[in-house]
Design a protein around this motif. Structure first.
Motif, PDB file in Angstrom:
ATOM      1  N   ALA A 584      14.477  72.749 -25.820  1.00  0.00           N
ATOM      2  CA  ALA A 584      13.852  72.213 -26.987  1.00  0.00           C
ATOM      3  C   ALA A 584      12.388  72.125 -26.701  1.00  0.00           C
ATOM      4  N   PHE A 585      11.820  71.865 -25.676  1.00  0.00           N
ATOM      5  CA  PHE A 585      10.478  72.022 -25.505  1.00  0.00           C
ATOM      6  C   PHE A 585       9.704  73.179 -25.473  1.00  0.00           C
ATOM      7  N   ASP A 586      10.259  74.224 -25.175  1.00  0.00           N
ATOM      8  CA  ASP A 586       9.634  75.595 -25.307  1.00  0.00           C
ATOM      9  C   ASP A 586       9.850  76.218 -26.509  1.00  0.00           C
ATOM     10  N   GLU A 587      11.095  75.888 -27.257  1.00  0.00           N
ATOM     11  CA  GLU A 587      11.425  76.481 -28.575  1.00  0.00           C
ATOM     12  C   GLU A 587      11.098  75.541 -29.636  1.00  0.00           C
ATOM     13  N   ASN A 588      10.459  74.545 -29.569  1.00  0.00           N
ATOM     14  CA  ASN A 588       9.994  73.624 -30.745  1.00  0.00           C
ATOM     15  C   ASN A 588      11.417  72.974 -31.495  1.00  0.00           C
ATOM     16  N   LEU A 589      12.106  72.493 -30.615  1.00  0.00           N
ATOM     17  CA  LEU A 589      13.341  71.946 -31.346  1.00  0.00           C
ATOM     18  C   LEU A 589      13.615  70.462 -31.810  1.00  0.00           C
ATOM     19  N   PHE A 590      12.680  69.954 -31.056  1.00  0.00           N
ATOM     20  CA  PHE A 590      12.337  68.356 -31.440  1.00  0.00           C
ATOM     21  C   PHE A 590      11.678  68.087 -32.952  1.00  0.00           C
ATOM     22  N   ASN A 591      12.146  67.350 -33.630  1.00  0.00           N
ATOM     23  CA  ASN A 591      11.669  66.879 -34.922  1.00  0.00           C
ATOM     24  C   ASN A 591      11.271  65.281 -35.189  1.00  0.00           C
ATOM     25  N   ILE A 592      10.505  64.833 -36.006  1.00  0.00           N
ATOM     26  CA  ILE A 592      10.021  63.673 -36.001  1.00  0.00           C
ATOM     27  C   ILE A 592      10.448  63.221 -37.527  1.00  0.00           C
ATOM     28  N   PHE A 593      11.247  62.203 -37.523  1.00  0.00           N
ATOM     29  CA  PHE A 593      11.546  61.773 -38.750  1.00  0.00           C
ATOM     30  C   PHE A 593      10.775  60.329 -38.943  1.00  0.00           C
ATOM     31  N   PHE A 594      10.567  59.766 -40.334  1.00  0.00           N
ATOM     32  CA  PHE A 594       9.775  58.536 -40.575  1.00  0.00           C
ATOM     33  C   PHE A 594      10.712  57.603 -41.178  1.00  0.00           C
ATOM     34  N   GLN A 595      10.808  56.303 -40.858  1.00  0.00           N
ATOM     35  CA  GLN A 595      11.511  55.292 -41.752  1.00  0.00           C
ATOM     36  C   GLN A 595      10.509  53.937 -42.156  1.00  0.00           C
ATOM     37  N   PRO A 596      10.224  53.806 -43.257  1.00  0.00           N
ATOM     38  CA  PRO A 596       9.257  52.744 -43.630  1.00  0.00           C
ATOM     39  C   PRO A 596       9.762  51.496 -43.036  1.00  0.00           C
ATOM     40  N   VAL A 597       8.747  50.610 -42.620  1.00  0.00           N
ATOM     41  CA  VAL A 597       8.950  49.282 -42.211  1.00  0.00           C
ATOM     42  C   VAL A 597       8.137  48.511 -43.039  1.00  0.00           C
ATOM     43  N   TYR A 748       4.931  42.446 -31.834  1.00  0.00           N
ATOM     44  CA  TYR A 748       6.013  42.528 -32.601  1.00  0.00           C
ATOM     45  C   TYR A 748       7.365  42.101 -31.843  1.00  0.00           C
ATOM     46  N   ILE A 749       8.416  41.793 -32.592  1.00  0.00           N
ATOM     47  CA  ILE A 749       9.588  41.918 -32.121  1.00  0.00           C
ATOM     48  C   ILE A 749      10.736  42.509 -32.940  1.00  0.00           C
ATOM     49  N   LYS A 750      11.798  42.897 -32.753  1.00  0.00           N
ATOM     50  CA  LYS A 750      12.700  43.359 -33.559  1.00  0.00           C
ATOM     51  C   LYS A 750      14.053  42.606 -33.238  1.00  0.00           C
ATOM     52  N   LEU A 751      14.755  42.086 -34.429  1.00  0.00           N
ATOM     53  CA  LEU A 751      15.935  41.211 -34.136  1.00  0.00           C
ATOM     54  C   LEU A 751      17.178  42.025 -33.753  1.00  0.00           C
ATOM     55  N   ASP A 752      17.772  41.633 -33.012  1.00  0.00           N
ATOM     56  CA  ASP A 752      18.965  42.249 -32.417  1.00  0.00           C
ATOM     57  C   ASP A 752      20.023  42.364 -33.513  1.00  0.00           C
ATOM     58  N   TYR A 753      20.685  43.486 -33.884  1.00  0.00           N
ATOM     59  CA  TYR A 753      21.714  43.350 -34.939  1.00  0.00           C
ATOM     60  C   TYR A 753      22.640  42.477 -35.089  1.00  0.00           C
ATOM     61  N   SER A 754      23.084  41.882 -34.014  1.00  0.00           N
ATOM     62  CA  SER A 754      24.112  40.826 -33.869  1.00  0.00           C
ATOM     63  C   SER A 754      23.652  39.636 -34.858  1.00  0.00           C
ATOM     64  N   LEU A 755      22.506  39.434 -34.751  1.00  0.00           N
ATOM     65  CA  LEU A 755      21.682  38.212 -35.523  1.00  0.00           C
ATOM     66  C   LEU A 755      21.900  38.475 -37.061  1.00  0.00           C
ATOM     67  N   LEU A 756      22.113  39.722 -37.491  1.00  0.00           N
ATOM     68  CA  LEU A 756      22.141  40.066 -38.936  1.00  0.00           C
ATOM     69  C   LEU A 756      23.586  40.255 -39.168  1.00  0.00           C
ATOM     70  N   SER A 757      24.366  40.390 -38.621  1.00  0.00           N
ATOM     71  CA  SER A 757      25.916  40.801 -38.828  1.00  0.00           C
ATOM     72  C   SER A 757      26.652  39.423 -39.341  1.00  0.00           C
ATOM     73  N   GLY A 758      26.133  38.514 -38.916  1.00  0.00           N
ATOM     74  CA  GLY A 758      26.882  37.278 -38.990  1.00  0.00           C
ATOM     75  C   GLY A 758      26.089  36.246 -40.470  1.00  0.00           C
ATOM     76  N   ALA A 779      13.200  43.027 -38.885  1.00  0.00           N
ATOM     77  CA  ALA A 779      14.684  43.005 -38.933  1.00  0.00           C
ATOM     78  C   ALA A 779      15.021  44.346 -39.237  1.00  0.00           C
ATOM     79  N   PRO A 780      15.772  45.141 -38.250  1.00  0.00           N
ATOM     80  CA  PRO A 780      16.178  46.709 -38.352  1.00  0.00           C
ATOM     81  C   PRO A 780      17.658  46.500 -39.185  1.00  0.00           C
ATOM     82  N   GLN A 781      17.981  47.889 -39.432  1.00  0.00           N
ATOM     83  CA  GLN A 781      19.317  48.233 -39.789  1.00  0.00           C
ATOM     84  C   GLN A 781      19.707  47.353 -41.265  1.00  0.00           C
TER      85      GLN A 781
END
Length: 821
Positions: A584-597, A748-758, A779-781
């Motif tokens: 991947a490093f030599d052949e440029n196989l990594f990509n970056i995606f973005f998600q709004p916060v 910053y902190i990100k809450l664990d998903y377990s807090l959101l699932s209940g 809060a992610p996810q």
């Protein structure tokens, strides 16, 4: 005035590099001493100037002599010290602790890099020697006599790694017989002291005594069971080349043997003669040149600094009284140059006044020779002073392998030993493994005894473990709450059994820390070295993963890391992922995606989470969860982190050029906590203006960070100084979480998903704590409107998830028109 003989340009370059490498340990030692004086002087400005100057000089020399690690580490250290240079500011206690960590990391990195470069030079020199040159190490045989089986096996591995042939002897008669029929054989004997009397009879006849001159006929080193003075004296009286009392470090023994065998190759000692009288200079030059010294003469004392830089001498022979500058004045100036602080200086003068001689030596000279001097005396003095200086440099190179807090070897030392073993081709039938020993529930111990108390716990656990280990086993500290162990036994089953015993033994131990009684257990991961397997980082990663699995299974147990039986399809899939990552490093196989916060209370500021993807040639994308575990096992996670960081910096700077402000969250592994090379790179990016405040936030898993709080504190403080904020993910409300959040400088902190699932229980408490500490909460996810309502009412600051927008390979989200406003 010079007796230099024409030599090849490449040979001159190798000589210069070798000279530099020999001086580094002494120069690093001077830097450490300067640092300690600075701290105890209440931050004296002149001492800080001197420290920065010394580090700068060594860093620049590292670049010139092919050791870029010294340059990189030195520049990073200078950058942090410069925050207090000419400002009148004094660092706070935590900053001093952080700087002390950087100083020692610079020391370890410098010495390790020099050792590696020296190994490379020795190999290169041995390849270039012609048939008339002295024998190289690879042509020298080492005999082992009376050494116990375990130590002999480890000595064999380390000696073979340095290209020695090794043979085990049954008794002294076998060695004596070999010497009688091969008196000129190029060999060395390492013997237990039990055989000393038989090898060297008091009559000085027979044994290994040379019949013609009554001297030892074979270079010999001794290993003793203890440090008994009478035995040591007996070894000295037979001119033993080396002596070790148990416990013996096989790696250092092999290095000493290598020094013994290469002494003839390095015998062309370099002497700079500083003498204003041409006749006297010619006299000293002629005597030393005839004795195979390499000499250069300087008649004008004001030219001495140029000659030092060009010639790089092993010793300076200097007249005391000269026009323009006296010998004592020149010595003072030379000693101010870090590069020459340890070069021996011998005064040569007609001065007969003892008081004046002693005063001259007080300026930094090693010896004083009165004119006229006998040739034999001159040769002997110069030879002994150079040899002594080299021995000190070599000893300093082996020092600082342990840390003061626990008395354990350092992480770098284990890596150095592991790299040496991977190069060895031992025929000894044994199994070598790396073990990662992780303290279970370290957060509970920190709560009881504090972070400083954890050092005491580790030291006590290590002291207890040593009672169950062999002297050649390498036990090191590997993190704030973990140890590393490198050992060899007859079989993998024996190592697993030993690991089980270590677990049970430690679980029964009682540890006293500041009037508190605590206990602990270990989770141990094992990974076996195999012929031709991966590098040291990958091996360590396997052992760490196994110890993590042991913890997740309940702790106080052992897990062996080995490939699980898989069907052909599964094995093929994993192999494909591994190959894809490697390419991947030599052949440029990594990509970056973005998600709004997105801010729940509304904000036009653009915040995005960066998400890495791995693309196959046919376009198929793999999520991070598909390949990151494989990357960790391959030891490539740090390289992926570096790639992701570089892309994020580039994106931020492109938008800044267009007048757009952008803030990116970038996930990082805990490798950064102790990776000085990556921290150096970030520091350089900051100084060049590529990293500015409020553009980047690094994310770390709180559970992993909690195991390395000391390192995390230093790392986070350093990141904060260069404008990178920090975030902890997977946060829940526990005493350990609260302690970690309060201890570290995070934004910053990100809450664990377990807090959101209940039903949202626990969210409010976490957010209240965070806001009390002025920490923003994400809060992610977030996938549905119901979660938004709960988070809104709880006071969450930001949300991220597919409900807001799925990850895209662009930055087109309109924060000013957010539907969450």
């Amino acid at each position: 005035m010079s007796s230099d003989k024409p030599v090849e340009t490449r040979s001159q370059k190798l000589d210069l590099i070798q000279s530099f490498l020999q001086q580094v340990p002494g120069r690093v030692s001077a830097i450490l001493e300067n640092w300690h004086q600075l701290v105890h002087s209440d931050w004296d400005g002149k001492m800080l100037d001197m420290l920065i100057e010394r580090i700068t000089t060594l860093a620049e020399s590292g670049g010139k002599f092919g050791v870029p690690q010294i340059t990189q580490s030195g520049n990073s250290l200078i950058g942090h010290l410069s925050d207090y240079h000419n400002t009148g500011l004094k660092p706070q206690h935590d900053d001093v602790v952080a700087l002390d960590g950087l100083i020692h990391a610079f020391k370890d990195a410098s010495i390790q890099a020099c050792n590696q470069q020296a190994e490379s030079l020795i190999h290169e020199a041995s390849e270039s020697e012609d048939s008339e040159s002295p024998k190289a190490a690879g042509e020298c045989q080492v005999f082992l006599l009376g050494i116990d089986e375990g130590l002999a096996a480890s000595l064999t591995r380390n000696l073979q790694a340095k290209n020695f042939d090794v043979a085990l002897l049954a008794d002294a008669d076998e060695m004596i017989h070999h010497y009688e029929i091969n008196p000129d054989d190029h060999c060395i004997l390492i013997s237990h002291t039990d055989w000393l009397g038989q090898l060297f009879p008091e009559s000085k006849t027979g044994g290994l005594w040379n019949k013609e001159n009554g001297l030892p006929g074979v270079p010999v080193a001794f290993i003793a069971d203890n440090n008994d003075l009478n035995t040591r004296l007996a070894a000295m009286r037979v001119d033993a080349n080396a002596y070790w009392s148990k416990p013996v470090d096989p790696f250092l023994v092999a290095k000493r043997v290598q020094e013994m065998t290469t002494s003839e190759v390095d015998a062309l000692y370099r002497v700079l003669i500083v003498e204003d009288d041409p006749a006297q200079a010619d006299f000293a030059d002629a005597i030393l040149s005839k004795a195979d010294f390499k000499c250069r003469s300087v008649i004008d004392p004001l030219q001495v600094m140029d000659a030092l830089q060009a010639f790089k001498p092993d010793l300076i022979l200097m007249d005391l009284y000269m026009p323009g500058a006296s010998g004592t004045e020149l010595t003072t100036i030379i000693r101010e140059q870090n590069e020459f602080v340890d070069v021996p200086i011998v005064f040569l003068s007609g001065e007969q006044d003892l008081d004046k001689q002693l005063k001259a030596l007080s300026f930094g000279g090693e010896d004083f020779l009165s004119k006229p001097i006998a040739p034999k005396h001159l040769i002997s003095t110069v030879t002994n002073r150079i040899r002594r200086a080299r021995q000190l440099n070599n000893r300093l190179g082996g020092q600082a392998r342990s840390e003061k807090e626990t008395g354990l070897h350092t992480r770098n030392y284990l890596m150095e030993r592991l790299d040496a073993l991977l190069l060895a081709d031992s025929s000894i039938d044994e199994t070598t493994c790396v073990l990662n020993l992780q303290i279970d529930n370290p957060e509970h111990l920190v709560a009881s005894v504090g972070i400083g108390g954890m050092d005491v716990v580790l030291a006590e656990v290590a002291r207890h473990l040593k009672n169950h280990l062999q002297s050649q086993d390498v036990l090191t500290r590997f993190g704030d709450s973990s140890l590393g162990l490198l050992l060899s036994r007859g079989s993998l089953e024996q190592i697993e059994s030993l690991a089980d015993n270590l677990c049970q033994s430690v679980s029964k131990q009682i540890i006293e820390v500041d009037n508190s009684t605590v206990g602990t257990t270990l989770s141990i991961g094992i990974y076996s070295l195999e012929a031709g397997n991966q590098d040291s980082r990958s091996i360590i990663a396997h052992a760490q993963i196994a110890s993590r699995e042991a913890q997740e299974a309940g702790g106080n147990q052992v897990k062996l890391s080995k490939p699980e039986p898989k069907d052909e399809d599964t094995a093929s899939d994993e192999s494909d992922i591994g190959n894809l990552i490697a390419r991947a490093f030599d052949e440029n196989l990594f990509n970056i995606f973005f998600q709004p916060v997105v801010a729940l209370q509304g904000s036009p500021e653009a915040h995005y989470q960066t998400l890495i993807r791995l693309q196959e040639p046919d376009g198929k994308l793999h999520l991070a969860g598909d390949f990151i575990p494989a990357a960790e096992e391959m030891g490539l996670i740090s390289k992926i982190d570096q790639w992701t960081t570089r892309q994020a910096i580039n994106v931020v700077n492109e938008h800044r050029k267009q007048g757009n402000l952008l803030h990116l969250f970038v996930s990082q592994s805990t490798d950064l906590l102790e990776n000085i090379e990556r921290m150096t790179w970030l520091q350089e990016k900051h100084r060049s203006g590529h990293i500015t405040a409020k553009n980047l936030t690094f994310e770390f898993n709180i559970n992993e960070v909690g195991k390395n709080l000391n390192s995390a504190k230093i790392c986070f403080d350093m990141l904060q100084k260069i404008g990178i904020t920090t975030l902890l993910t997977r946060v829940t409300l526990t005493p350990e979480t609260e302690r970690t959040i309060r201890h570290l400088p995070i934004s910053y902190i990100k809450l664990d998903y377990s807090l959101l699932s209940g039903n949202g229980e626990g969210i409010k408490e976490v957010i209240t704590l965070a806001h009390e500490l002025k920490i923003k909460v994400i809060a992610p996810q977030v996938e549905d409107p119901r979660s938004i309502a709960i988070l809104w009412s709880s006071g969450t600051d930001f949300v991220q998830g597919n409900f807001v927008q799925r990850p895209e390979n662009n930055l087109i989200y309109d924060f000013t028109e957010s539907v969450l406003n």
